[in-house]
Design an enzyme around this catalytic site. Structure first.
Site, PDB file in Angstrom:
ATOM      1  N   ASN A 155       0.804  -1.229   0.000  1.00  0.00           N
ATOM      2  CA  ASN A 155       0.000   0.000   0.000  1.00  0.00           C
ATOM      3  C   ASN A 155       0.836   1.278   0.000  1.00  0.00           C
ATOM      4  O   ASN A 155       0.351   2.334  -0.380  1.00  0.00           O
ATOM      5  CB  ASN A 155      -0.954   0.010   1.202  1.00  0.00           C
ATOM      6  N   GLN A 183      -4.958  -3.725  -2.194  1.00  0.00           N
ATOM      7  CA  GLN A 183      -4.490  -2.717  -3.147  1.00  0.00           C
ATOM      8  C   GLN A 183      -4.406  -3.235  -4.576  1.00  0.00           C
ATOM      9  O   GLN A 183      -4.134  -2.465  -5.485  1.00  0.00           O
ATOM     10  CB  GLN A 183      -3.108  -2.193  -2.727  1.00  0.00           C
ATOM     11  N   SER A 203     -11.317  -5.367  -0.210  1.00  0.00           N
ATOM     12  CA  SER A 203     -11.976  -4.196   0.361  1.00  0.00           C
ATOM     13  C   SER A 203     -12.907  -3.598  -0.684  1.00  0.00           C
ATOM     14  O   SER A 203     -12.708  -3.791  -1.878  1.00  0.00           O
ATOM     15  CB  SER A 203     -10.897  -3.181   0.754  1.00  0.00           C
ATOM     16  N   GLY A 204     -13.905  -2.847  -0.245  1.00  0.00           N
ATOM     17  CA  GLY A 204     -14.784  -2.144  -1.177  1.00  0.00           C
ATOM     18  C   GLY A 204     -14.260  -0.767  -1.533  1.00  0.00           C
ATOM     19  O   GLY A 204     -14.240  -0.365  -2.696  1.00  0.00           O
ATOM     20  N   HIS A 205     -13.742  -0.039  -0.526  1.00  0.00           N
ATOM     21  CA  HIS A 205     -13.497   1.398  -0.732  1.00  0.00           C
ATOM     22  C   HIS A 205     -12.181   1.726  -1.424  1.00  0.00           C
ATOM     23  O   HIS A 205     -11.897   2.884  -1.702  1.00  0.00           O
ATOM     24  CB  HIS A 205     -13.597   2.154   0.608  1.00  0.00           C
ATOM     25  N   CYS A 328      -3.325   4.911   7.384  1.00  0.00           N
ATOM     26  CA  CYS A 328      -3.606   4.232   8.651  1.00  0.00           C
ATOM     27  C   CYS A 328      -2.568   4.577   9.707  1.00  0.00           C
ATOM     28  O   CYS A 328      -2.822   4.498  10.894  1.00  0.00           O
ATOM     29  CB  CYS A 328      -3.619   2.729   8.432  1.00  0.00           C
TER      30      CYS A 328
END
EC number: 2.8.1.7
Length: 404
Positions: A155, A183, A203-205, A328
Site C-alpha cells: 500500500n 491494493q 476491500s470495497g473502498h 492508517c
C-alpha cells in the site's frame, strides 16, 4: 481543473457515481431494504437475490466460486478473520506463522496478537526494492509452519509480490497461504482458479465502492477451514455472523463489476500517468524512487526528496492530497516502517511522499503536480541549511550534532 487535486487513491477512493446510484436503490421503503436472512416474504427474498448477484460479481473478478466469498466489514476484518481463524483452527498442527515486515498493520498487529497467545511469528525483511526473496521465505518454512501471509501489492510503495510462486511453495508443504489483496484487486489481474492461494482479503473502498464493506475468499477445494471470530446468527456459512448490509454489498458488487470491465484500459492509462509523473520529477537532484517501477502497481509512486522534511513538503503541497506513509499510520510522526524495512535511513524515510492515482486523475492534474513539486522542492531547499552544506560538499554523516 479543481483544486486540491486528489492523489491519495491508495488511502480511499470516491464512490463511482454508478455505484452510488445502485446503493440508493437498497435503502428506503420504495427500494429493496429487506433482511436477506428473512425467508418468509418477498422483501427478504429480493434482498437475498441482490446479495447473490453481488457475490457473483466479486467472484467473477477474481476467478472464484461465489460460495468462496465471505462478506466482512472491510479488509481489516478480513485479515483478522483469515489469520486468527486459520491459526486457531490449525494450531494442533503447529504454531509457526510467516509474514513480512512490510505488511499492512492489519496483518502485522494480528500476528503480534497471536504471538501474545503463544504462536511464533517470523517477520521476513524484503530486499531493497521491497520484493520478498523467495529463498529466504523457503528457508523460514518449518515442519510446524501452518500459515504464510504475504500481500499482493504494498500500500505504500506499490511493489507486487510473486503470489503465484509463493502459493506453489506453500501448497507443496501443506501450508495455508493468505494474501492481502486490498491494493491489487481490480487493478491487477487475479485468477484464483489458477493461483494456489487459500485465503484472500478484499476491500470495497479502495476500488470505488463504499467504505465499511469487504470480503474474504476462503478456498473450497482443497478445503480450507477457519474458526469464526464473530458469533451470532451463523450468517456467511457460519464464518461471519451479522446481518448483511445489503446496500454496501450491492455497492461493492457493482464496483467489482465495473472494475472487471475497465481494468485493462485503466491499468494502461494509470501506468502512463504514473510514468509521466516520475519522468517529470526524476531529474530533480537527490530524488529517490522507493520500490520498483517494473514490479510495481500502475497507480502508486513513492518518492523520497532528500534534505526536505516530509511534513513541510506536504504543507507546501497544500493543493495536492498526498500522503507520507499510509493513511492508517500517517497520524503518527514515526517514519514509515515500510521504508525503514527497505533500509532507508530516517531522513529519507521522513522525506517520502506517496502519490497514488486513480480513475478520476487527469493528465492536466499530473502536469500541475510536476510543476508544483519542482517549485516547492526548490523553495524548501533554499531555506534548508542542510541543503546548503550538502551543496558545499560537507559530509553530513560525519558531523557531530550538539545534543541539548
Amino acid at each position: 481543473m479543481k483544486l486540491p487535486i486528489y492523489l491519495d487513491y491508495s488511502a480511499t477512493t470516491p464512490v463511482d457515481p454508478r455505484v452510488a446510484e445502485k446503493i440508493m436503490q437498497f435503502m428506503t421503503m420504495d427500494g429493496t431494504f429487506g433482511n436477506p436472512a428473512s425467508r418468509s416474504h418477498r422483501f427478504g427474498w429480493q434482498a437475498e437475490e441482490a446479495v447473490d448477484i453481488a457475490r457473483n460479481q466479486i467472484a467473477d473478478l477474481v476467478g472464484a466460486d461465489p460460495r468462496e466469498i465471505v462478506f466482512t466489514s472491510g479488509a481489516t476484518e478480513s485479515d483478522n478473520l483469515a489469520i486468527k481463524g486459520a491459526a486457531n483452527f490449525y494450531q494442533k498442527k503447529g504454531k509457526h506463522i510467516i509474514t513480512s515486515k512490510t505488511e499492512h498493520k492489519a496483518v502485522l498487529d494480528t500476528c503480534r496478537q497471536l504471538e501474545r497467545e503463544g504462536f511464533e511469528v517470523t517477520y521476513l525483511a524484503p530486499q531493497r526494492n521491497g520484493i520478498i526473496d523467495l529463498k529466504e521465505l523457503e528457508a523460514a518454512m518449518r515442519d510446524d509452519t501452518i500459515l504464510v501471509s504475504i500481500m499482493h501489492v504494498n500500500n505504500e510503495i506499490g511493489v507486487v509480490q510473486d503470489i503465484a510462486a509463493i502459493g506453489e511453495m506453500c501448497r507443496a508443504r501443506g501450508i495455508i497461504y493468505h494474501v492481502d489483496a486490498t491494493q491489487s484487486v481490480g487493478k491487477l489481474p487475479i485468477d484464483l482458479s489458477q493461483l494456489k492461494v487459500d485465503l484472500m482479503s478484499f476491500s470495497g473502498h479502495k476500488i470505488y465502492g463504499p467504505k465499511g464493506i469487504g470480503a474474504l475468499y476462503v478456498r473450497r477445494k482443497p478445503r480450507v477451514r477457519i474458526e469464526a471470530q464473530m458469533h451470532g446468527g451463523g450468517h456467511e456459512r457460519g464464518m461471519r455472523s451479522g446481518t448483511l448490509p445489503v446496500h454496501q454489498i450491492v455497492g461493492m458488487g457493482e464496483a467489482y463489476r465495473i472494475a472487471k470491465e475497465e481494468m485493462a484500459t485503466e491499468m494502461e492509462r494509470l501506468r502512463g500517468l504514473r510514468n509521466r509523473l516520475w519522468n517529470g520529477i526524476k531529474d530533480i537532484e537527490e530524488v529517490y524512487l522507493n520500490g520498483d517501477l517494473e514490479h510495481g502497481a500502475p497507480n502508486i509512486l513513492n518518492v523520497s526528496f532528500n534534505y526536505v522534511e516530509g511534513e513541510s513538503l506536504i504543507m507546501a503541497l497544500k493543493d495536492l492530497a498526498v500522503s507520507s506513509g499510509s493513511a492508517c499510520t500517517s497520524a503518527s510522526l514515526e517514519p514509515s516502517y515500510v521504508l525503514r524495512a527497505l533500509g532507508l535511513n530516517d531522513e529519507l524515510a521522513h522525506s517520502s511522499i506517496r502519490f497514488s492515482l486513480g480513475r478520476f486523475t487527469t493528465e492536466e492534474e499530473i502536469d500541475y503536480t510536476i510543476e508544483l513539486v519542482r517549485k516547492s522542492i526548490g523553495r524548501l531547499r533554499d531555506l534548508s541549511p542542510l541543503w546548503e552544506m550538502y551543496k558545499q560538499g560537507v559530509d553530513l554523516n560525519s558531523i557531530e550534532w550538539a545534543h541539548h
